[in-house]
Design an enzyme around this catalytic site. Structure first.
Site, PDB file in Angstrom:
ATOM      1  N   HIS A 151       0.814  -1.227   0.000  1.00  0.00           N
ATOM      2  CA  HIS A 151       0.000   0.000   0.000  1.00  0.00           C
ATOM      3  C   HIS A 151       0.845   1.274   0.000  1.00  0.00           C
ATOM      4  CE1 HIS A 151      -3.393  -2.496   0.209  1.00  0.00           C
ATOM      5  NE2 HIS A 151      -3.535  -2.588   1.518  1.00  0.00           N
ATOM      6  N   HIS A 222      -9.681   1.824   0.611  1.00  0.00           N
ATOM      7  CA  HIS A 222      -9.564   0.727   1.580  1.00  0.00           C
ATOM      8  C   HIS A 222     -10.647   0.815   2.649  1.00  0.00           C
ATOM      9  CE1 HIS A 222      -7.665  -2.509   3.742  1.00  0.00           C
ATOM     10  NE2 HIS A 222      -6.572  -2.474   2.998  1.00  0.00           N
ATOM     11  N   GLU A 359     -11.460  -4.020  -2.637  1.00  0.00           N
ATOM     12  CA  GLU A 359     -10.588  -2.991  -3.187  1.00  0.00           C
ATOM     13  C   GLU A 359     -10.413  -3.217  -4.695  1.00  0.00           C
ATOM     14  OE1 GLU A 359      -6.978  -3.086  -0.501  1.00  0.00           O
ATOM     15  OE2 GLU A 359      -8.310  -4.595   0.392  1.00  0.00           O
TER      16      GLU A 359
END
Length: 395
Positions: A151, A222, A359
């Site tokens: 991420h 997210h 996601e």
């Protein structure tokens, strides 16, 4: 009553042209005092805007409130571009919060790795060993997950203060310039993300970006969803459907090893099934992820009008459909949520597997796997990604 009386008194003095400067000053001071003592209005989800006002990274953080014609509400903070709350009707018409989060900016700043509702980048999901090669040059990224980069690293876009501009009651525009070399990525990436709460009770997220050097980009949201109406409950009885014949299996540290069919495995979610129905089966992929934490190869092939995934709570009757132009979707069932619970909005303790994420994305580790769809963005090209979370009820 006092405020209304003072207003009438001021108007009387103005009419009679007898209002001295002293009387005016005294009346204004009394009005201000009354307003200061007036309780602050809260959002439909019970949030206070003042709890989100602070200065971080030399910028002011705020809470933006979007509403639509049906009375639905989305609250977003520019710290990490996070969706803080999302109020939609349940089967009885009761407005219900369906996302996890905190009720003040300090908790977000102090717990950035929770990723609740956050915008993720420069690369959502994992890049093996935090390295990739582009045009013959190797780039090194922060390693923050099993020796891989996850991420965008620990200081990814979920930790940054974005520049916010509320366009109208239903639309928020967020901008962020990710500079060349930030977290090891090449190129100045100029990003615009637009949140829109539509009149059919959908949160429509559109991502746009340009770069001045070749780079890789994979942006996503997210949000942690719990559709039951009780954010302190587990997600195991909620239903999930993913429109995908294939998924990307992973190794022990959750890096994809290729593409496989879902047929005959617990990864076959083409028909609605309870999240908890197979999550603890002795299937190697589920053991690696401690449950579902994988990317599915969508059958929708970028068609924004086709349902990519669907979730439902029979308890609340709330249904969520996901639409995207992305080739994949990561379904994460909250397997790494703190088993002792994390205290969220209004003191609610979030349990292990207390929510799920869907996601929309390109596949994990695509920069190192040329058989996957490319995530390379070059100067002169426009990055565009779109995700729609649409809510309805099944009575």
């Amino acid at each position: 009553m006092l405020v209304e009386g003072l207003k009438k008194l001021l108007n009387y003095f103005k009419t009679m042209k007898r209002l001295s400067m002293a009387a005016m000053a005294l009346s204004v001071c009394l009005l201000m005092a009354c307003n200061e003592n007036k309780p602050e209005e809260t959002t439909l989800s019970g949030l206070k805007k003042s709890d989100f006002v602070s200065e971080l990274q030399g910028k002011q953080t705020e809470l933006y409130v979007l509403t639509n014609s049906n009375g639905a509400e989305a609250c977003i903070t520019n710290l990490g571009g996070r969706l803080v709350s999302l109020m939609v009707p349940d089967k009885n018409g009761k407005m219900t919060d369906v996302v996890l989060g905190y009720d003040n900016i300090a908790d977000y700043a102090n717990n950035p790795s929770g990723n609740y509702g956050a915008l993720i980048g420069r690369y959502g999901n994992r890049i093996k060993e935090g390295k990739f090669t582009l045009d013959g040059e190797e780039y090194t990224l922060p390693q923050n997950n099993f020796g891989h980069s996850l991420h965008g690293g620990p200081d990814g876009y979920h930790t940054r203060v974005w520049d916010g501009k509320q366009i109208d009651n239903q639309t928020l525009e967020l901008r962020y310039l990710s500079v060349d070399g930030e977290a090891g990525y090449p190129g100045n990436l100029d990003i615009k993300v637009t949140y829109k709460l539509t009149n059919d009770n959908a949160i429509d997220i559109q991502y746009e970006a340009t770069t001045d050097k070749p780079t890789v980009v994979n942006l996503t949201n997210h949000s942690y969803f719990n559709l039951s109406g009780d954010l302190s409950s587990q997600n195991l009885d909620q239903l999930i459907m993913i429109n995908a014949d294939q998924y990307t299996p992973v190794g022990e540290t959750l890096i994809p090893t290729g593409i496989e069919d879902v047929e005959g495995t617990p990864m076959d979610l083409r028909n609605p099934v309870a999240i908890g129905a197979h999550i603890d089966e002795e299937f190697q992929q589920l053991q690696f992820g401690k449950g579902y934490d994988h990317n599915w190869v969508l059958n929708t092939k970028g068609d924004i009008n086709k349902v990519a995934a669907r979730a439902e709570s029979k308890t609340s009757g709330i249904v969520m459909e996901v639409y995207t132009n992305e080739p994949g979707i990561q379904f994460y069932a909250g397997n790494f949520m703190d088993e002792n619970g994390d205290k969220g909005k209004h003191g609610v303790v979030y349990p292990f597997r207390g929510a799920f994420c869907l996601e929309t994305q390109h596949y994990p580790d695509s920069p190192n796997q040329p058989e996957f769809p490319s995530t390379v963005l070059r100067p002169g090209e426009n990055y565009y990604s779109r995700c729609i979370y649409k809510f309805s009820v099944d009575k």
